[in-house]
Scaffold this active site. Sequence first.
Site, mmCIF file in Angstrom:
data_model
loop_
_atom_site.group_PDB
_atom_site.id
_atom_site.type_symbol
_atom_site.label_atom_id
_atom_site.label_comp_id
_atom_site.label_asym_id
_atom_site.label_seq_id
_atom_site.Cartn_x
_atom_site.Cartn_y
_atom_site.Cartn_z
ATOM 1 N N ASP A 94 -10.775 1.891 -3.273
ATOM 2 C CA ASP A 94 -11.293 1.575 -1.941
ATOM 3 C C ASP A 94 -12.818 1.523 -1.930
ATOM 4 O O ASP A 94 -13.413 1.072 -0.946
ATOM 5 C CB ASP A 94 -10.820 2.629 -0.938
ATOM 6 C CG ASP A 94 -9.409 2.367 -0.439
ATOM 7 O OD1 ASP A 94 -8.862 1.279 -0.719
ATOM 8 O OD2 ASP A 94 -8.835 3.254 0.225
ATOM 9 N N ASP A 119 0.834 -1.205 0.000
ATOM 10 C CA ASP A 119 0.000 0.000 0.000
ATOM 11 C C ASP A 119 0.873 1.261 0.000
ATOM 12 O O ASP A 119 2.071 1.230 0.296
ATOM 13 C CB ASP A 119 -0.917 -0.007 1.224
ATOM 14 C CG ASP A 119 -2.275 0.620 0.948
ATOM 15 O OD1 ASP A 119 -2.374 1.436 0.008
ATOM 16 O OD2 ASP A 119 -3.233 0.303 1.677
#
Length: 701
Positions: free
Chosen positions: A524, A456
Amino acid sequence: MIETGGGGGLWLLTGRTSGYALHLTDRAELLHLHWGPRLTLADAEELAAEPQRPPWPFESPLDGREEYVVEGGPRFVRPALSVRTPDVRGTQWRFEGVRVDADADELRLRFTDPVHRLGITLHYRMRDDSDVVERWTTLRHEGAPGDPHVEVLRADAAVWTLPARDGWRLGQLHGRWAAESRLVRSPLTPGDKVLGSRRGHTGHQHLPWVALDAEGAATEESGEVYGCALGWSGSWRIAVQHLPDGGVQIGGGAGYDDSGLLSLAPGESYTSPVFAGLWSAGGFGGASREWHAWQLARVVPDAGRTRPVLFNSWEATGFDIGEPQQRALARRAAALGVELFVVDDGWFGARTHDAAGLGDWTPNPDRFPGGLGPLADEVHALGMEFGIWVEPEMVNPDSALYRAHPEWVQHHPGRARTEFRNQLVLNLARPDVREHLWEQLDGLLSGAPVDYVKWDFNRCFTDAGWPGEAYPARLWTAHVHGLYGLLDRLRAAHPRVAFESCSGGGGRIDLGILSRTDQVWTSDNTDPLDRLAIQHGFSQLHPARVMAAWVTDSPNTQLNGRRSSLRFRFVSAMAGVLGIGGDLTRWSEAELAEARDWVALYKEIREVVQLGAQYRLRAPSGGLSAVQYVRGGESVVLAHLQAQHHGERPPPVRLRGLDPAAAYRCEETGAVHGGAVLLHRGLETGLRGDLDAAVFRFRRV
């Protein structure tokens, strides 16, 4: 294939259905000739022999015609190359030679600037089985020790020149966090249209890709389309220039503006990222399928292997995780047929919330007393692979790493260190930082049987300083090269470990990161309706094989509270690499049983979806939408109905990519349909109401 003509000063590259030609004039001007349908060498020589246009007052005859635009001389368009030494800015170059590497399908044209002692090589590659042209540029300081450094302010990978047309329409992908990859097309007006990121990473706001069609005449399956895509995971810029005479050129490369990339000392070199271009006569869909095939063949690692169904623990647990709870989730996931179990944020250091522990990549001893090994062993015993989440480029001020090395983060002396999400950015341009991360991550992957890493990157650059560095601006590119080098080193040392690129969702998706990772986290936003538009835009450039998509809880907890059926959520997520991210401990037995069936169905269609040719049948614009995948004699259709209006039955969906003379059996109904019927009359989906969805499988008989 590369052919040489015109007495040695003309080059023609030929691909599957298209060609690309350029030539060097007797005045040593490198001019663009052709990009489009296949030409013969004689055709290209005819183009080269055409007289040049007469000069127009206050304009340069070179503008809009050069293959690569340098700053300086009779040019007024945006330069691709801008360099300077203490006394001289700009470039006056001369042609030095050409090399054709037939084994690599590569053409190299070499120039020099004798004042700067700068060597400039333009690279071209076009393979016989593809219509993608790969272009990049190499600079090398060829001076002697003690000569002045050459400061590179701008060094684009390539400049693309479009043919003369009455007008152009520009397609691009824009957005923001949780709303990435939204497609928009609009007329290209005079002036410069500049897309890019000044954030240090690719960014949620724009994907580094553009597509243009003449007069807005292209459709999904017909018409000429020109596309360009940049392979760079840092700050970038693509400039589409609509010139005064109607010509169009597209330049692109690393760095957003001309504030400086790096300073070359004698003997040093710089290689730009690849800026790839594609011409297609098959409309937007044909262009997409060509991009997809090229990425699966030439870019994505191990792309012929399908990706597993995963479960990710984040939405089920947040930071409140521990080994017993993860074991319970793993048992439920395995019972659904999940193949990869991923422990997300919160397994390491003092990471009980988002303000501590980031940078300390050792398992939390209270949550995982025996480390990750016992959990990984149980996950493997359940028949699944084991994965973890990491964010190696970031650090919390409240961490052992930052307390030991506050100088390792990007910062400016005397300035406040900006925190986003309680994080600072480690400077991967520093060799000591890269070596520390290598030791931490290599030890992590060697110390437990980890099969998958979700990498990430959750904040942008804000304080991109490098105290003590002679040319701190090089951090912007050197950080990305540091990332690439670290990933390459880890993949070489741990070849069985798969990597996913994530950046708060879709903040780092580009051809550069895709050449080093197995899939990307698309957004997301896991709301299944929002995802239809995000996935539609994503598919303009990238294949389903790399697009991770999750089924999460209803009502949606991440964004909007929307309620949707498990059917709609699964069919939406089955358009890419299927994952599950809901809290399985709260799913009813009926939901778990239904989910098992959907996972089993996905495994049956997975090869067709992930590796097949994709056809966007109907865009997700409020009513019925559908996407189709074709591989060999098999085809899969995913159909979605957002809302049914006035009780009217949705229209049939016309399929594509089938043989009109063949017959196809629908596995869902058992009915046999003629290929011509499915292509021209279409498929009745039977969808009704709001947020309905269905999967249709067809097999040639």
